[in-house]
Design an enzyme around this catalytic site. Structure first.
Site, short mmCIF file in Angstrom:
data_model
loop_
_atom_site.label_atom_id
_atom_site.label_comp_id
_atom_site.label_asym_id
_atom_site.label_seq_id
_atom_site.Cartn_x
_atom_site.Cartn_y
_atom_site.Cartn_z
N GLY A 176 42.44 39.33 57.19
CA GLY A 176 43.24 38.94 56.90
C GLY A 176 42.87 38.84 55.11
O GLY A 176 41.99 39.88 54.79
N SER A 177 43.93 38.60 54.20
CA SER A 177 43.93 39.13 53.02
C SER A 177 42.42 38.46 52.34
O SER A 177 42.05 37.24 52.13
CB SER A 177 44.81 38.01 52.15
OG SER A 177 44.99 38.64 50.34
N THR A 178 41.68 39.21 51.22
CA THR A 178 40.91 39.36 49.96
C THR A 178 41.61 37.82 49.26
O THR A 178 40.44 36.65 48.97
CB THR A 178 40.59 39.40 49.47
OG1 THR A 178 41.31 40.05 48.55
CG2 THR A 178 40.06 41.34 50.01
N VAL A 179 41.95 36.92 49.56
CA VAL A 179 42.42 35.37 48.48
C VAL A 179 42.02 34.57 49.73
O VAL A 179 42.35 33.33 48.49
CB VAL A 179 44.33 35.72 48.48
CG1 VAL A 179 44.64 34.90 48.10
CG2 VAL A 179 44.73 36.86 47.86
#
Lengths: 389, 265
Positions: free
Chosen positions: B68-71
């Protein structure tokens, strides 16, 4: 992984907490990707700027790191969540603005150049052929790998920041010449306008994934390269491409035995349809990646003397440097909408005000539904703007 | 792997993984069996998982890999700010997002560990510097298995209710490796004792560790061509069948058998 005496000292915390964390992160990434050593970089470009995407955790991490860490190479920043000067006019709330300004202050404190743009290569952060850099921002890093011939991996925000602090990055992936070879040939037919290059990227990304396409049949200038890079990085995870006769490493490519596919009008139409989820935009946003001087001039030429009839919010997203360079053109554009700096439609909190966005950027069309809860109208700048006249 | 010092009710087993993020921590395992995204996967304010069940705080969080997201890296830092960090993280294969989050938040992280051997509630100590993971209080069972093949069919034996484990399940010829014995010697001895065959030649071994309750079964398995279809069962089994390899998966077999047999064939 081999570390120099200086790097060992950083890892031991001899130059403070921030440097130690940065070294720890580079060593961890080096281990994951089997790097033998760190190599010096000449510049960095950081993502992880908008408060919308970083959140409270991201802000607090930056606060901690900026206590004693400073960047040691020229370093630029990605777009923030708002125009840093005219955020009120964008409808951004005061709490968000305060957090956003805290983030920028942390970066500034670390010595980062705070012109917030996804096109750092047109505002002075332009490495040379064969130079190693650590860049985040998928479109920009693909652009400088491909169009410029500088060498970077697809960095995440913290990895690029750690590299900027240490002045080095683990040597693996696209830092090694042997990993920069084309993996597939794309024969392109029927490119009629620059918008088609965005659709081309959209069509090619899912086919190529993380591979390196070699294009035949296109002749993009800087702006076309920018759009193609952005679209492929969003629809796939392309970090580098070659264009026959144009990009610096294209002559060295060995194409015998590579798979070849053709992309024409039909595939471009399919790509456009796959992105389109609405017909009537509430916000029209151009400039993903940020508009260049040339694009601003072309838009001004198109809009000069025209009357706007329909009342739809329009954003022209660009860097502050480009805005400052185009004062006359900006006047023309601002009769149609806002020339917004430091930010864009993807990282600003547009979902608080709009639910349908029209754009000519395939990259933005990929992210608007998930990051901004938008329905999307995908069309060329001319189509979108003529709809207002 | 090697055996550690004795603890109550079992021994400590040390797995040698790869240390990615430094630090030493001990805690109870909370396991998630699929790739995990910190963004959306956990509420940083409370530490509660949003997918699956449990709270990350002070647990050793075990999952195969990030996605998923790098956040997601910043979500791990957000857990730290809210006092809800896991004690440590163990992955099968780490990727950049989780590694970055662990390093910037100071969470010990080890990867390249067979997470099938860990389960919810296990007490483990994680050393992110050396890559060592110490699993407390398990029982190691060293066994050898031999699959006999005749005319393309595999000999399967049904375990009687007089044996100490896996009663009623189908298995190959198998038995504990006794002190001073090699796995090969065990296999040859067991083939003679359990089905009355001798003079067999063993293939190269396949080694597997299998977790079952508080036991870790270290299985060394072999394949051998049987000299005959005649089977002379001892007390340990109640039935035998010669089965086409493809049909073994329809049988109620001991844990890990299909995987081992696939590798041997």
């Amino acid at each position: 992984m081999y570390l120099t005496r200086h790097e060992e000292a950083l890892l031991a915390g001899e130059e403070g907490f921030g440097c130690q964390r940065a070294m720890e992160l580079l060593v961890a990434l080096g281990k994951i990707y089997d790097a033998d050593r760190l190599i010096p970089i000449v510049s960095a470009h950081l993502s992880g700027v908008s408060y919308k995407t970083m959140g409270e955790g991201g802000l607090l991490f930056l606060k901690e790191l900026s206590g004693d860490a400073r960047v040691t190479v020229p370093t630029t920043l990605n777009p923030a969540g708002m125009d840093l000067q005219r955020w009120r006019g964008m409808g951004v709330d005061a709490n968000f603005a305060a957090k956003q300004i805290e983030i920028i202050t942390c970066y500034s404190h670390m010595g980062v150049e705070t012109t917030c743009t996804c096109t750092p290569y047109v505002i002075g952060n332009l490495p040379g052929i064969g130079e190693h850099v650590a860049w985040a921002e998928s479109s920009a890093l693909s652009f400088i790998n491909s169009a410029v011939g500088a060498m970077t991996n697809r960095e995440g925000g913290p990895g690029a920041l750690a590299a900027a602090i240490v002045g080095a990055t683990p040597e693996y992936g696209l830092h090694l010449k042997e990993n920069r070879a084309a993996t597939i040939v794309i024969e392109v037919g029927d490119i009629r306008e620059i918008f088609d290059l965005s659709l081309l990227g959209q069509a090619v990304g899912p086919i190529v994934g993380g591979g390196i396409p070699y294009f035949r049949g296109i002749h993009p200038e800087l702006e076309g390269m920018k759009l193609l890079a952005a679209a492929m990085a969003a629809s796939g995870s392309v970090a580098m491409f070659h264009v026959e006769g144009l990009t610096p490493e294209s002559d060295e490519q060995v194409l015998d035995g590579l798979e070849a596919i053709s992309i024409g009008r039909r595939e471009l139409d399919v790509a456009k349809e796959s992105l389109q989820t609405a017909d009537e935009p509430e916000l029209i946003a151009l400039g993903c990646p940020h508009l260049t001087v040339k694009e601003v001039r072309e838009l001004a030429k198109m809009l000069e003397g025209k009357q706007r009839v329909k009342d739809v919010e329009v954003w022209f997203c660009t860097s502050r440097s480009v805005r400052d360079e185009c004062t006359k053109e900006v006047e023309v554009l601002e009769r149609f909408g806002k020339v917004v700096c430091d930010t864009c439609m993807v990282v600003a909190p547009i979902e608080d005000q709009y639910s349908v966005t029209g754009t000519n950027s395939a990259k933005a069309c990929n992210y608007l539904p998930t990051l901004c809860s938008q329905k999307v109208v995908c069309a060329s700048a001319r189509e979108l703007l003529e709809g207002l006249m | 792997m090697r055996l550690g010092e004795r603890a109550s009710g079992g021994i400590d087993v040390i797995f040698r993984g790869r240390g990615i993020s430094r630090g030493l921590a001990r805690g109870e395992v909370l396991k998630f069996v699929e790739p995990f995204s910190f963004l959306g996967g956990v509420d940083p304010k409370s530490g509660e998982l949003r997918v699956g069940k449990g709270n990350l705080r002070d647990h050793v969080f075990v999952f195969p890999c990030g996605k998923g997201s790098t956040v997601g890296s910043y979500v791990i830092y957000d857990l730290k700010v809210n006092g809800n960090l896991p004690a440590a993280i163990i992955n099968s294969t780490v990727e950049t997002i989780v590694a970055t989050g662990a390093v910037i938040s100071g969470v010990p992280l080890v990867d390249s560990v067979d997470i099938d051997l860990l389960r919810d509630g296990d007490s483990v100590t994680v050393n992110g510097g050396t890559g060592e993971v110490i699993l407390e209080g398990v029982v190691m069972q060293r066994t050898a298995t031999c699959f006999l093949r005749y005319g393309g069919e595999i000999l399967m034996l049904k375990r009687s209710d007089k044996v100490g484990s896996f009663q009623g399940k189908w298995a190959g010829v198998s038995g504990y490796i006794e002190d001073g014995e090699t796995a090969r010697e065990t296999a040859i001895r067991e083939v003679f004792e359990e089905v009355g065959m001798s003079g067999i030649t063993l293939s190269a071994p396949v080694r597997r560790m299998i977790r079952e309750d508080d036991n870790i079964w270290c299985v060394e398995a072999f394949l051998a061509e049987a000299p005959t279809r005649e089977v002379d069962l001892d007390w340990e089994h109640t039935d035998h069948l010669w089965v086409e390899a493809g049909k073994v998966r329809d049988m109620d077999t001991v844990p890990g058998l299909l995987d081992i047999l696939d590798q041997l064939l």
